[in-house]
Design an enzyme around this catalytic site. Structure first.
Site: not given
Length: 315
Positions: A145, A189-191, A218
């Site tokens: 994302t 997923y993202c940071t 992540i």
């Protein structure tokens, strides 16, 4: 509802700064009145970074000494709205922010879609230890994302990259890709987790039933999963002067082009199009000579500031 990241404290290393990333979705009607006292407590404790306040809660990253960060977090958790605030810690060898900014926003993460409320509807959280099995399942479609400049330096194996410039473009990308419905499971997923709070809520609203997202993002995966077991490839872009982190949340080798704010590899730095503070392989052809001359003047000021032992706010 907040993405319940487990706080992991590490022994303080001399010369290092503690970095705390946090967000919390909560109804927060007094957010505008909270800006000044929050700014004051951060300034008084030498804490720098960016915190966003909105009706829907708080989001941001701050850095400082162990004591300074602890004081600010205690102040936040003393507020009824943030009593359950959970943060994520990492380290930086140098102060990763130039100043402290507390900003008032319409959203703490900007998607631009009305009536998307992660406090009411959100995807299923997946722990980092269970993530590999989910994304290796042939019945699962994995979606990143994040924005294109982030995915350029690291992704999970097999992930679909929407190549968005901003998070605002993500809803339109979903609406324009009917093929996303071809697999029964969606894993996102993202940071650090916050974009997936809204992205999974949006996907559920669009009729996707089995929607999952990586708990802690992540960063949590890189902290917990050893390199030999990892399905992550590359580095993870972070929004501070570290630019990127790798497994174990160690600082990566990327630098930032201060003309376009894009991450650069060591190979990018060797390009004839790269001029420190002026241009890089990503932006050289999109800037005029007048732009580059203006950047050169700024870069000269940055160099002079460094010689004086100061930091130029334009760096």
């Amino acid at each position: 509802m907040t993405d319940m990241l487990t706080t992991s404290r590490r022994p303080e290393t001399p010369g290092q700064f503690l970095v705390a990333a946090l967000y919390h979705f909560i109804s927060f009607p007094r957010f505008a009145d909270f800006r000044e006292p929050l700014q004051a407590i951060c300034d008084a404790n030498g804490v720098k970074g960016t915190l966003l306040l909105a009706h829907e809660g708080i989001n941001g990253t701050i850095a400082g000494s162990e004591e300074g960060i602890a004081t600010v977090l205690a102040f936040l958790r003393a507020q009824p709205e943030f009593a359950d605030l959970v943060h994520k810690e990492s380290r930086a060898s140098a102060m990763p922010f130039l100043r402290m900014k507390v900003r008032l926003k319409k959203e703490i993460v900007t998607m631009g879609v009305e009536n998307i409320d992660p406090k009411k509807v959100v995807g299923t959280y997946v722990e980092p230890k269970d993530w590999n099995a989910l994304i290796s399942d042939p019945e699962t479609l994995v979606i990143d994302t994040r924005n294109d400049y982030e995915t350029a330096i690291g992704v999970f194996q097999g992930a679909v990259d929407p190549k968005t410039k901003t998070f605002r473009e993500f809803p339109e990308w979903v609406r324009n890709n009917s093929g996303l419905h071809n697999k029964p499971k969606i894993a996102m997923y993202c940071t650090g987790g916050i974009r997936c709070e809204k992205a999974t809520a949006f996907m559920k609203e669009q009729g996707f039933e089995e929607v999952y997202h990586l708990k802690g993002g992540i960063l949590k995966y890189l902290e917990e999963i050893p390199p030999e077991e990892s399905l992550w490839e590359g580095a993870c872009f972070v929004f501070d002067e570290r630019v990127s982190v790798t497994h174990g949340l160690q600082e990566g080798e990327h630098t930032l082009c201060h003309a376009c704010r894009q991450p650069l590899t060591t190979e990018d730095l060797r390009s004839p199009l790269h001029e420190e503070g002026v241009s890089c392989v990503n932006c050289h052809d999109t800037r005029t000579e007048e732009d580059r001359e203006r950047y050169r003047q700024r870069q000269r000021q940055i160099v002079l500031a460094k010689k004086r032992g100061a930091r130029h706010l334009g760096s």
